[in-house]
Design an enzyme around this catalytic site. Structure first.
Site, PDB file in Angstrom:
ATOM      1  N   SER A 261       0.814  -1.204   0.000  1.00 56.81           N
ATOM      2  CA  SER A 261       0.000   0.000   0.000  1.00 56.81           C
ATOM      3  C   SER A 261       0.858   1.269   0.000  1.00 56.81           C
ATOM      4  CB  SER A 261      -0.943  -0.054   1.202  1.00 56.81           C
ATOM      5  OG  SER A 261      -2.062   0.711   0.942  1.00 56.81           O
ATOM      6  N   HIS A 402      -7.715  -5.515  -0.200  1.00 60.02           N
ATOM      7  CA  HIS A 402      -6.462  -4.771  -0.057  1.00 60.02           C
ATOM      8  C   HIS A 402      -5.728  -5.307   1.171  1.00 60.02           C
ATOM      9  CE1 HIS A 402      -4.004  -1.177  -0.539  1.00 60.02           C
ATOM     10  NE2 HIS A 402      -4.159  -0.887   0.747  1.00 60.02           N
TER      11      HIS A 402
END
Ligand code: GTR
Length: 426
Positions: A261, A402
């Site tokens: 990320s 995610h």
């Protein structure tokens, strides 16, 4: 004058953000776009060989990314002291050796220190190492009770016992599922990590972390083309690399920089800046990481600079809603990692990071690998979920959200094995 220009660009970008609050997830709504040409120099010449790439095009691109996106990094800050707190810690019933090293930066009356936690396979002489940041402190990556607690500012998370921005014993091991250390050790790899906030706390406050070390008298924040947090984190990774070159337990020619990320964005930028990193892994890095900005799907420049202005230099605000005006796009950032192995991941439910945009930029970056006689991705269409593909460039899209999972790590280890230990490509 400079101030006026910036005030205007802030106002403009704020208004544009207002127009962008409806996030687009529809491929049919993507505006027509043309990617800037990776292998054509700013003066319009074709880049047909490694020499022109390395002498001309790569430096050109690096300058643009520094100046317009992440911000220039000062050259003069170096490690002042190293304190080895622990040399031969034992973990996993003797399978791994734990080392904890503090690197210290000093300037005038300022001092900043970052703890590097390193696990290496017990019997290895010089281990290849995965290195990346963690989000809430080294002690979160494992239940190992011996890991030193950071004293830096950490985002509050009361359910983990992180209150008043300080960690406590309660947060030990909370991120264990994202760091399958044992698996890496058993595969013959070391792993090293640093808490990102030791280098620069992740908040819109340029008064702490490393930034003030570069200020001129009377300066309180970086200038319009000076380093934001992602550049600071990338710089920190290079300082960790400086330390690695002195550590006999680590093979500094086989250091794999990785990140998930926002730390994935830092990892790709670090790998582009510092060619000592032998491999780069971008896990769900998305907007201003691996994903193409021009697709304007999921998170866009307008959105990211509104929520996280401190990650970038102020110049990036100009492109909020004007992605087509960017002189670069993210395939160029990935291209600068060539010829070193690069692995990019997406996740099916992580539409915010634009999986297709991550795939397409990875695919495009392959053109630079070809200059070196290496192969980029072996496919031209996005592979099915959970079907890793690789040559010197690799990619997979995992099912799920995610995240960084044991499945992702399994692929990173396979990829590292292939790159470091199979026959080199012809
Ligand atoms: C999100 C941000 C992304 C990504 C993510 C993360 O809120 O919009 O760009 O970096 O945070 O780091 O978890």
């Amino acid at each position: 004058m400079r101030y006026l220009v910036f005030s205007l660009s802030f106002i403009i970008s704020f208004n544009l953000f207002a127009q962008q609050t409806d996030v687009n997830y529809d491929e049919n709504e993507i505006p027509d776009y043309k990617l800037p040409k990776l292998l054509i120099t700013e003066s319009g010449r074709k880049v047909k060989n490694v020499k022109r790439w390395e002498k001309k095009r790569r430096p050109e691109l690096l300058e643009i990314f520094k100046h317009e996106i992440y911000g220039n990094i000062p050259e003069e800050i170096d490690i002042s002291d190293v304190i080895v707190h622990e040399e031969n810690g034992v973990f996993f019933d003797g399978l791994a050796k734990r080392k904890q090293v503090e690197i210290i930066f000093k300037k005038d009356d300022r001092e900043l220190s970052a703890d590097i936690l390193i696990y290496t396979p017990k019997d290895s002489v010089k281990a290849p190492v995965f290195v990346g940041y963690n989000f809430s402190g080294n002690h979160t990556i494992s239940y190992d009770p011996n890991i030193r607690l950071t004293e830096s500012w950490v985002p509050d998370n009361p359910s983990w016992g992180i209150v008043h921005n300080q960690v406590t014993e309660q947060s030990r091991g909370v991120a264990t599922d994202k760091w399958p250390v044992k698996k890496m050790i058993e595969a013959g790899y070391g792993v090293a990590t640093v808490y990102c906030g030791d280098i620069d706390p992740d908040r819109d406050n340029f008064q702490d972390g490393i930034h003030p070390f570069s200020y001129q008298l009377g300066q309180f924040r970086p200038g319009y083309d000076e380093w934001g947090s992602i550049s600071a984190w990338a710089w920190g990774l290079s300082k960790v690399m400086d330390y690695f070159t002195t550590d006999q337990d680590i093979d500094s020619t086989k250091v794999m920089v990785f990140g998930f990320s926002r730390m994935g964005k830092a990892a790709v930028w670090a790998a582009a800046l510092d060619q000592r990193f032998a491999m780069c892994i971008s896990n769900n890095s998305g907007c201003m990481g691996a994903a193409l900005s021009r697709r304007r799907i999921g998170e866009t420049i307008g959105i990211i600079t509104y929520h996280f202005p401190h990650w970038f230099c102020e110049n990036l605000n100009k492109y909020s809603g004007h992605e087509d005006k960017l002189p670069i796009d993210q395939h160029m950032l990935l291209g600068m990692i060539a010829p070193r192995p690069l692995y990019v991941t997406s996740a099916t439910a992580d539409l915010w990071s634009d999986p297709k945009g991550e795939f397409l930029s990875t695919l495009e970056a392959g053109k630079v690998y070809e200059l070196y006689g290496k192969k980029g991705l072996p496919v031209t269409e996005m592979p099915a979920p959970n079907t890793p593909v690789s040559e010197t460039v690799g990619y997979h899209i995992r099912t799920g959200k995610h995240d960084i999972t044991p499945y992702d790590w399994e692929q990173f280890i396979n990829f590292a094995n292939k790159q470091f230990y199979s026959q080199p490509e012809e």
